[in-house]
Scaffold this motif. Structure first.
Motif, PDB file in Angstrom:
ATOM      1  N   LEU A  60       0.816  -1.218   0.000  1.00  0.00           N
ATOM      2  CA  LEU A  60       0.000   0.000   0.000  1.00  0.00           C
ATOM      3  C   LEU A  60       0.849   1.267   0.000  1.00  0.00           C
ATOM      4  N   LYS A  61       2.051   1.181   0.540  1.00  0.00           N
ATOM      5  CA  LYS A  61       2.931   2.353   0.617  1.00  0.00           C
ATOM      6  C   LYS A  61       3.656   2.617  -0.697  1.00  0.00           C
ATOM      7  N   GLY A  62       3.844   1.591  -1.490  1.00  0.00           N
ATOM      8  CA  GLY A  62       4.574   1.772  -2.741  1.00  0.00           C
ATOM      9  C   GLY A  62       5.136   0.455  -3.214  1.00  0.00           C
ATOM     10  N   PRO A  63       5.888   0.482  -4.275  1.00  0.00           N
ATOM     11  CA  PRO A  63       6.405  -0.772  -4.835  1.00  0.00           C
ATOM     12  C   PRO A  63       7.331  -1.499  -3.868  1.00  0.00           C
ATOM     13  N   LEU A  64       7.259  -2.825  -3.911  1.00  0.00           N
ATOM     14  CA  LEU A  64       8.197  -3.653  -3.157  1.00  0.00           C
ATOM     15  C   LEU A  64       9.486  -3.780  -3.966  1.00  0.00           C
ATOM     16  N   SER A  65      10.581  -3.971  -3.266  1.00  0.00           N
ATOM     17  CA  SER A  65      11.829  -4.282  -3.965  1.00  0.00           C
ATOM     18  C   SER A  65      11.689  -5.689  -4.552  1.00  0.00           C
ATOM     19  N   ASP A  66      12.571  -6.042  -5.451  1.00  0.00           N
ATOM     20  CA  ASP A  66      12.541  -7.380  -6.039  1.00  0.00           C
ATOM     21  C   ASP A  66      12.696  -8.447  -4.954  1.00  0.00           C
ATOM     22  N   ARG A  67      13.549  -8.188  -3.998  1.00  0.00           N
ATOM     23  CA  ARG A  67      13.754  -9.157  -2.898  1.00  0.00           C
ATOM     24  C   ARG A  67      12.500  -9.278  -2.045  1.00  0.00           C
ATOM     25  N   GLN A  68      11.882  -8.152  -1.688  1.00  0.00           N
ATOM     26  CA  GLN A  68      10.652  -8.198  -0.900  1.00  0.00           C
ATOM     27  C   GLN A  68       9.569  -8.971  -1.649  1.00  0.00           C
ATOM     28  N   TYR A  69       9.451  -8.716  -2.938  1.00  0.00           N
ATOM     29  CA  TYR A  69       8.442  -9.394  -3.755  1.00  0.00           C
ATOM     30  C   TYR A  69       8.685 -10.902  -3.747  1.00  0.00           C
ATOM     31  N   ALA A  70       9.930 -11.315  -3.910  1.00  0.00           N
ATOM     32  CA  ALA A  70      10.270 -12.743  -3.896  1.00  0.00           C
ATOM     33  C   ALA A  70       9.987 -13.355  -2.524  1.00  0.00           C
ATOM     34  N   ASP A  71      10.365 -12.646  -1.470  1.00  0.00           N
ATOM     35  CA  ASP A  71      10.116 -13.147  -0.112  1.00  0.00           C
ATOM     36  C   ASP A  71       8.615 -13.254   0.170  1.00  0.00           C
ATOM     37  N   PHE A  72       7.849 -12.262  -0.267  1.00  0.00           N
ATOM     38  CA  PHE A  72       6.401 -12.269  -0.073  1.00  0.00           C
ATOM     39  C   PHE A  72       5.777 -13.436  -0.839  1.00  0.00           C
ATOM     40  N   THR A  73       6.239 -13.679  -2.046  1.00  0.00           N
ATOM     41  CA  THR A  73       5.733 -14.791  -2.849  1.00  0.00           C
ATOM     42  C   THR A  73       6.009 -16.119  -2.144  1.00  0.00           C
ATOM     43  N   ARG A  74       7.210 -16.270  -1.592  1.00  0.00           N
ATOM     44  CA  ARG A  74       7.547 -17.499  -0.855  1.00  0.00           C
ATOM     45  C   ARG A  74       6.682 -17.630   0.396  1.00  0.00           C
ATOM     46  N   LEU A  75       6.430 -16.514   1.076  1.00  0.00           N
ATOM     47  CA  LEU A  75       5.600 -16.544   2.277  1.00  0.00           C
ATOM     48  C   LEU A  75       4.194 -17.054   1.956  1.00  0.00           C
ATOM     49  N   MET A  76       3.676 -16.678   0.801  1.00  0.00           N
ATOM     50  CA  MET A  76       2.332 -17.117   0.425  1.00  0.00           C
ATOM     51  C   MET A  76       2.242 -18.633   0.350  1.00  0.00           C
ATOM     52  N   ALA A  77       3.318 -19.292  -0.036  1.00  0.00           N
ATOM     53  CA  ALA A  77       3.322 -20.752  -0.112  1.00  0.00           C
ATOM     54  C   ALA A  77       3.145 -21.387   1.264  1.00  0.00           C
ATOM     55  N   VAL A  78       3.541 -20.684   2.304  1.00  0.00           N
ATOM     56  CA  VAL A  78       3.399 -21.198   3.667  1.00  0.00           C
ATOM     57  C   VAL A  78       1.922 -21.416   4.010  1.00  0.00           C
ATOM     58  N   PHE A  79       1.066 -20.553   3.492  1.00  0.00           N
ATOM     59  CA  PHE A  79      -0.366 -20.696   3.769  1.00  0.00           C
ATOM     60  C   PHE A  79      -0.903 -22.042   3.272  1.00  0.00           C
ATOM     61  N   ASP A  80      -0.330 -22.574   2.201  1.00  0.00           N
ATOM     62  CA  ASP A  80      -0.785 -23.860   1.659  1.00  0.00           C
ATOM     63  C   ASP A  80      -0.619 -24.983   2.677  1.00  0.00           C
ATOM     64  N   ALA A  81       0.392 -24.887   3.520  1.00  0.00           N
ATOM     65  CA  ALA A  81       0.607 -25.893   4.552  1.00  0.00           C
ATOM     66  C   ALA A  81      -0.154 -25.567   5.836  1.00  0.00           C
ATOM     67  N   VAL A  82      -0.237 -24.284   6.167  1.00  0.00           N
ATOM     68  CA  VAL A  82      -0.834 -23.879   7.439  1.00  0.00           C
ATOM     69  C   VAL A  82      -2.358 -23.976   7.426  1.00  0.00           C
ATOM     70  N   LEU A  83      -2.995 -23.455   6.396  1.00  0.00           N
ATOM     71  CA  LEU A  83      -4.466 -23.380   6.403  1.00  0.00           C
ATOM     72  C   LEU A  83      -5.152 -24.729   6.628  1.00  0.00           C
ATOM     73  N   PRO A  84      -4.763 -25.787   5.925  1.00  0.00           N
ATOM     74  CA  PRO A  84      -5.454 -27.064   6.152  1.00  0.00           C
ATOM     75  C   PRO A  84      -5.179 -27.668   7.533  1.00  0.00           C
ATOM     76  N   ALA A  85      -4.115 -27.236   8.185  1.00  0.00           N
ATOM     77  CA  ALA A  85      -3.733 -27.810   9.474  1.00  0.00           C
ATOM     78  C   ALA A  85      -4.395 -27.116  10.667  1.00  0.00           C
ATOM     79  N   LEU A  86      -5.089 -26.026  10.433  1.00  0.00           N
ATOM     80  CA  LEU A  86      -5.737 -25.299  11.532  1.00  0.00           C
ATOM     81  C   LEU A  86      -7.078 -25.950  11.843  1.00  0.00           C
ATOM     82  N   ASP A  87      -7.222 -26.398  13.098  1.00  0.00           N
ATOM     83  CA  ASP A  87      -8.477 -27.046  13.456  1.00  0.00           C
ATOM     84  C   ASP A  87      -9.394 -26.166  14.298  1.00  0.00           C
TER      85      ASP A  87
END
Length: 115
Positions: free
Chosen positions: A61-88
Motif C-alpha cells: 500500500l505504501k509503494g512498490p516492493l523491492s525485487d527481494r521483498q516481492y520474492a520473499d512475499f511470494t515465498r511466504l504465500m506458499a506457507v499458507f498452503d501448509a498452514v491453512l489445512p492444518a488449523l483445526d
C-alpha cells in the motif's frame, strides 16, 4: 502504469488498492486467535506468519516492493498452503483464511504495478 491523468491510478488498480486498504483495516480490528500465540503449525510460527503477511501487505500500500521483498512475499504465500489445512480451531482458520486473502490481493496489486 497505464497512461492517464498524472497522479491518478487506473480504475482497476485503484479499486484493488482500495479493497486492500479495507481488508488491512479489517484485519487489524480482529483479535488475534488466543490459542495461536506461540503455536507452530507446519513448521511456521503463527504470530510471525500474521506479522509478516500483514507487513508485506501494508508495504504494498505504501509503494512498490523491492525485487527481494516481492520474492520473499511470494515465498511466504506458499506457507499458507501448509498452514491453512492444518488449523483445526474455527476462529483461527477463518482468521488465517482472511489474512491469506488479504495477502493474495496485495500480491495481485504488486503484480499489476509491475506490469
Amino acid at each position: 502504469m497505464a497512461a492517464g491523468v498524472p497522479g491518478e491510478e487506473p480504475g482497476a488498480f485503484k479499486e484493488m488498492r482500495d479493497a486492500l486498504t479495507l481488508m488491512a483495516a479489517a484485519h487489524m480490528s480482529r483479535p488475534f486467535p488466543p490459542g495461536a500465540r506461540g503455536m507452530d503449525v507446519a513448521g511456521q510460527d503463527l504470530v510471525l506468519l500474521d506479522a509478516d503477511a500483514y507487513a508485506y501487505s501494508a508495504n504494498v500500500l505504501k509503494g512498490p516492493l523491492s525485487d527481494r521483498q516481492y520474492a520473499d512475499f511470494t515465498r511466504l504465500m506458499a506457507v499458507f498452503d501448509a498452514v491453512l489445512p492444518a488449523l483445526d480451531d474455527p476462529y483461527a482458520a477463518g482468521y488465517y483464511a482472511r489474512l491469506h486473502d488479504m495477502a493474495a490481493l496485495a500480491l495481485e496489486v504488486e503484480a499489476l504495478r509491475r506490469k
